[in-house]
Design a protein around this motif. Structure first.
Motif, PDB file in Angstrom:
ATOM      1  N   VAL A 230     -15.359   2.155  -9.286  1.00 51.99           N
ATOM      2  CA  VAL A 230     -15.299   1.653  -7.918  1.00 51.99           C
ATOM      3  C   VAL A 230     -13.913   2.363  -7.708  1.00 51.99           C
ATOM      4  N   VAL A 231     -13.728   3.101  -6.668  1.00 52.32           N
ATOM      5  CA  VAL A 231     -12.561   3.608  -6.105  1.00 52.32           C
ATOM      6  C   VAL A 231     -11.859   2.748  -5.232  1.00 52.32           C
ATOM      7  N   TYR A 232     -10.646   2.514  -5.357  1.00 46.27           N
ATOM      8  CA  TYR A 232     -10.067   1.463  -4.413  1.00 46.27           C
ATOM      9  C   TYR A 232      -8.866   2.155  -3.914  1.00 46.27           C
ATOM     10  N   HIS A 233      -8.538   2.227  -2.436  1.00 49.20           N
ATOM     11  CA  HIS A 233      -7.113   2.622  -1.907  1.00 49.20           C
ATOM     12  C   HIS A 233      -6.425   1.349  -1.427  1.00 49.20           C
ATOM     13  N   LEU A 234      -5.575   0.779  -2.106  1.00 45.70           N
ATOM     14  CA  LEU A 234      -4.833  -0.491  -1.852  1.00 45.70           C
ATOM     15  C   LEU A 234      -3.943  -0.233  -0.713  1.00 45.70           C
ATOM     16  N   THR A 235      -3.779  -1.118   0.262  1.00 53.53           N
ATOM     17  CA  THR A 235      -2.641  -1.127   1.231  1.00 53.53           C
ATOM     18  C   THR A 235      -1.948  -2.265   1.219  1.00 53.53           C
ATOM     19  N   GLY A 236      -0.681  -2.270   1.271  1.00 54.03           N
ATOM     20  CA  GLY A 236       0.000  -3.693   1.202  1.00 54.03           C
ATOM     21  C   GLY A 236       1.544  -3.357   1.740  1.00 54.03           C
ATOM     22  N   LYS A 237       2.390  -4.179   1.078  1.00 53.27           N
ATOM     23  CA  LYS A 237       3.785  -3.978   1.289  1.00 53.27           C
ATOM     24  C   LYS A 237       4.836  -4.257   0.110  1.00 53.27           C
ATOM     25  N   THR A 238       5.620  -3.557   0.015  1.00 50.91           N
ATOM     26  CA  THR A 238       6.699  -3.529  -1.069  1.00 50.91           C
ATOM     27  C   THR A 238       8.069  -4.180  -0.301  1.00 50.91           C
ATOM     28  N   SER A 239       8.598  -4.959  -1.275  1.00 49.65           N
ATOM     29  CA  SER A 239       9.779  -5.547  -0.883  1.00 49.65           C
ATOM     30  C   SER A 239      10.905  -5.377  -1.862  1.00 49.65           C
ATOM     31  N   ALA A 240      11.992  -5.199  -1.517  1.00 50.29           N
ATOM     32  CA  ALA A 240      13.106  -5.086  -2.658  1.00 50.29           C
ATOM     33  C   ALA A 240      14.323  -5.851  -2.314  1.00 50.29           C
ATOM     34  N   SER A 241      14.906  -6.573  -3.011  1.00 50.44           N
ATOM     35  CA  SER A 241      15.940  -7.577  -2.802  1.00 50.44           C
ATOM     36  C   SER A 241      16.938  -7.681  -3.956  1.00 50.44           C
ATOM     37  N   GLY A 242      18.220  -7.777  -3.603  1.00 52.03           N
ATOM     38  CA  GLY A 242      19.428  -8.012  -4.730  1.00 52.03           C
ATOM     39  C   GLY A 242      20.452  -7.059  -4.264  1.00 52.03           C
ATOM     40  N   VAL A 243      21.335  -7.028  -5.450  1.00 53.46           N
ATOM     41  CA  VAL A 243      22.573  -6.265  -5.159  1.00 53.46           C
ATOM     42  C   VAL A 243      22.499  -4.892  -4.589  1.00 53.46           C
ATOM     43  N   LEU A 244      21.559  -4.022  -4.967  1.00 56.42           N
ATOM     44  CA  LEU A 244      21.374  -2.805  -4.546  1.00 56.42           C
ATOM     45  C   LEU A 244      20.999  -2.554  -2.966  1.00 56.42           C
ATOM     46  N   SER A 245      20.105  -3.580  -2.771  1.00 58.27           N
ATOM     47  CA  SER A 245      19.666  -3.675  -1.369  1.00 58.27           C
ATOM     48  C   SER A 245      20.777  -4.439  -0.345  1.00 58.27           C
ATOM     49  N   ASN A 246      21.522  -4.994  -0.683  1.00 59.22           N
ATOM     50  CA  ASN A 246      22.638  -5.525  -0.064  1.00 59.22           C
ATOM     51  C   ASN A 246      23.689  -4.428   0.161  1.00 59.22           C
ATOM     52  N   LEU A 247      24.017  -3.762  -1.013  1.00 56.07           N
ATOM     53  CA  LEU A 247      24.938  -2.702  -0.768  1.00 56.07           C
ATOM     54  C   LEU A 247      24.775  -1.435   0.277  1.00 56.07           C
ATOM     55  N   LEU A 248      23.511  -1.103  -0.077  1.00 55.63           N
ATOM     56  CA  LEU A 248      22.937  -0.019   0.477  1.00 55.63           C
ATOM     57  C   LEU A 248      22.433  -0.060   2.100  1.00 55.63           C
TER      58      LEU A 248
END
Length: 428
Positions: A230-248
């Protein structure tokens, strides 16, 4: 501070969460409690109850009454992590290695079979063919390579079977499959803190199951079942949080993610032989084409600054280097009387992974499984099945590294599990 290096760290943190989605064998066997009692030997040739919708749809022709079968298996796994070490830029990366990362989980199943006439039968099955849950403690030493993984596949299978005569029957059913998943990682950010990355996605895809059942002599049945990829094409969201996200970027990031995954096809062959009125013997083998999962490719969009500066984040590919596997099983059933049947079985199952590519998300090795079971029929139209399995895996090594971040994690895993299954079958 080197801004490019910080952005690269975020990209690699996302890669940690995105690419090891299926870092080892993740197939489930828990689709039938009666088969569980014999170690799944004879799964494609027994046709003892409505769970044959999954085991071999051709077996529905042997059921002469309407049948409903509902059940679940509870899995309780444990892991002993030994000789663990982790380094970040040559310094010891602190953390714990408790090993209690697989929560107890119930795997449900349900089936219906309705004979139409002397040749045709219809069936419907709902079950879980694949699944994965690992959830390490927050202070886990290998968090950068996988903190939490939760993958679930639920399948609905309408099925028909046709009996040419009393010796040969065939069956076929399309499968409608829903996959959902969550993957978390916590990566150290150049000694300044941590960056937490989480990806969620889902998809629906179709496949099919087909089988043939042959009874060359009265005492022996031979079954062959094919479960498609079975072949899947998943779609969704990626979230990033922490010191790097805050700095950049001044705070947490969230962007779109796509992930292509293929679950493998398999062929199940088994023989059921009734030795006498009391004893029935089972043997079976399953070939799974894990090599069809050649690689994992994740694409991300929505953060123009990262994607424009680091093309690798737009499309992240990780080769799996998996190999096809065999599993083998033997089993027996003893009929004590009209109401009670006792079962036992033993099986061996290869892992598709290797010491080089194995991940903390699924640190599995070759396994051996011992099973016991019973079927109790207090009245003619009702059967209660119970089963117990003990699974022991060979010790395996996990060795992961990410040179760009100076990260390593090495450990020895010893896994085991207990399975408790029960189901009720009603005929009308």
């Amino acid at each position: 501070m080197n801004k490019k290096l910080l952005k690269r760290a975020i990209a690699l943190s996302v890669a940690f969460a995105s690419t090891p989605l299926f870092a080892g064998g993740f197939a489930l066997n828990e689709q039938s409690v009666s088969s569980m009692g014999t170690g799944y030997a004879g799964r494609s040739s027994s046709a003892d109850d409505a769970s044959t919708v999954f085991g071999n749809p051709a077996g529905m022709s042997r059921l002469k009454q309407n049948e409903v079968s509902i059940g679940a298996t509870y899995l309780d796994a444990s892991t002993d992590i030994k000789d663990a070490s982790s380094f970040s830029h040559g310094q010891v990366n602190p953390g714990t290695n408790k090993g209690d990362m697989v929560p107890g989980i119930a795997v449900p199943m349900g089936y219906l079979v309705t004979p139409i006439d002397e040749h045709w039968a219809f069936g419907l099955g709902i079950y879980a063919p694949f699944g994965l849950v690992t959830d390490y403690e927050h202070s886990f030493q290998g968090n950068a390579f996988g903190n939490k993984s939760k993958i679930q596949v639920i399948t609905v299978q309408p099925t028909v079977s046709y009996a040419f005569n009393d010796k040969v029957s065939v069956g076929f059913g399309p499968t409608f499959n829903r996959i959902s998943g969550e993957l978390d990682s916590i990566a150290p950010a150049l000694g300044m803190g941590n960056e937490q990355v989480k990806i969620k996605g889902d998809d629906t895809a179709t496949g099919f199951n087909a089988g043939i059942l042959v009874q060359p002599i009265e005492s022996t049945r031979v079954g062959l079942t094919y479960h498609s990829q079975v072949v899947y094409h998943l779609t969704g969201k990626t979230s990033a949080s922490g010191v790097l996200s805050n700095l950049l970027d001044g705070g947490p990031q969230r962007y779109d993610a796509k992930l292509d995954v293929t679950t493998p096809s398999s062929v199940d062959f088994s023989v059921t032989h009734q030795l006498n009125d009391d004893w029935t013997l089972y043997v079976g083998s399953t070939y799974t084409r894990w090599s069809q999962l050649k690689k994992i490719t994740a694409t991300n969009s929505g953060v123009s600054e990262l994607t424009s500066e680091f093309a690798g984040l737009n499309s992240i590919t990780e080769q799996q280097n998996w190999h096809d596997t065999w599993s083998h099983a033997i089993g027996a059933a003893y009929r004590v009387n009209k109401q009670l049947v006792l079962r036992t079985g033993f099986s061996v199952d290869q892992t598709p992974t290797n010491n080089t590519d194995r991940s903390v998300r699924i640190p599995t090795g070759d396994r051996r499984v011992f099973s016991l079971g019973a079927g109790w029929t207090p009245i003619d139209n009702l059967t209660i099945d119970v089963a117990y399995s003990y699974l022991k895996e060979e010790p395996v090594k996990v060795r992961q590294s990410q040179p760009a971040l100076g990260l390593t994690y090495d450990a020895k895993y010893e896994n085991s599990a207990n399975g408790f299954g029960t189901s009720v079958t009603y005929r009308f």
